[in-house]
Design a protein around this motif. Structure first.
Motif: not given
Length: 337
Positions: A51-69
């Motif tokens: 969910l946090r990854h989805e939030w950051m993608q929504a906030l910064f669509p022009d950035c490369d938002v990745r998720w490390c679990e």
């Protein structure tokens, strides 16, 4: 003019993202050509990493938002190869950044490890004095620091529930005004005013779909609590009242509001042209089915009684404050008579 660095890197838990994180990432976006944001999570985090990854993608669509679990050490004392592990993480998820951005002191060492320059961002929290811990401990007090995509996670839902002509719509509007938020109107009324009062099971499913969509949309704009004028649980009761039977699909709905205000039938009956059950015996049966529906689902609810509208409103406000104690500190004063 000095050219901007090509690649920047930010990492964090973002649990949850707040305006301090937005400032950090906006700083990085303005500083470099391309920013990678790495959202890190652990399996037992109180807010899911997905969910946090989805939030950051929504906030910064022009950035490369990745998720490390990955289950990684959180402090240098946790593992002798702490810095080597995190160096590898940065290279695998962010390549070879030119600049590392952080508000914490670890950013300097991490930048040195990956061969990048360190750019500290508001380490004293002067620009945006906020922390994830403060938000998690008291989200109501930190509401203005929460970006719109994050707010639905913390919104509390208060549902006006009960038979027709018990004052739900009026009370929903007054509670929304009292607590400085918005209300979701009864979608069943919207539907029947558009398509007529002959309602079958298929129509009730359309009403549920409309209500759920309205709640999803309104949750992004609500402030702390969302007031709902009825919900799909009440639609399931309507099904039994209108058709004489329960519908399994409607009965299966279990996405309950956080608290329900059940309005009894002692309020004066008003026929506005959309009512179905003026007989008191039918209304009392309706109320009994409402109680059964709430109890069967284990819902939290308060009965609002009496024929006096002002007294019912006072009961509703008191019940809301009891259900959501944080509202007491931030609520506006009651409206003047």
């Amino acid at each position: 003019m000095t050219p901007r660095p090509a690649r920047g890197f930010v990492l964090g838990k973002f649990m949850p993202p707040h305006n301090g994180h937005v400032f950090l990432c906006d700083f990085g976006r303005a500083y470099c050509e391309r920013l990678t944001i790495l959202v890190c999570s652990l399996p037992d985090d109180p807010i899911p990493g997905r969910l946090r990854h989805e939030w950051m993608q929504a906030l910064f669509p022009d950035c490369d938002v990745r998720w490390c679990e990955e289950d990684l050490p959180q402090e240098p004392a946790d593992h002798p190869d702490f810095w080597a592990i995190w160096k590898d993480v940065v290279h695998r998820y962010g390549g070879a950044p030119d600049v590392v951005f952080a508000s914490e002191s670890y950013g300097l060492r991490l930048a040195q490890e990956v061969g990048a320059r360190f750019a500290p961002v508001d380490p004293d929290r002067i620009a945006v004095p906020m922390s994830g811990t403060a938000v998690r401990e008291n989200p109501f007090a930190c509401w203005d620091a929460l970006p719109a995509p994050v707010r639905p996670w913390f919104v509390k839902r208060l549902c006006l529930f009960g038979p027709e002509s018990t004052g739900k719509s009026t009370l929903a509007a007054r509670l929304a005004d009292r607590f400085g938020t918005i209300s979701v109107p009864e979608y069943g009324r919207t539907y029947t005013e558009m398509f007529g009062g002959e309602v079958g099971v298929e129509d009730l499913h359309h009403i549920v779909a409309g209500h759920r969509a309205a709640v999803a949309a309104a949750s992004r704009q609500a402030r702390r609590i969302l007031i709902e004028d009825t919900d799909p649980v009440l639609t399931s009761v309507w099904c039994e009242m209108l058709t004489g039977r329960r519908d399994p699909a409607l009965d299966a709905f279990d996405q309950l509001a956080d608290h329900y205000l059940l309005l009894d039938v002692r309020a004066p009956w008003t026929d506005d042209g959309t009512r179905y059950f003026p007989d008191l015996a039918d209304r009392q049966r309706f109320l009994s089915l409402c109680i059964e529906a709430l109890e069967r689902r284990g819902a939290s609810w308060t009965l609002i009684e009496g024929a006096d509208w002002a007294a019912r409103e006072a009961q509703a406000v008191a019940a809301a404050l009891a259900a959501f104690p944080g509202l007491a500190e931030i609520s506006p004063p009651p409206p003047r008579p």
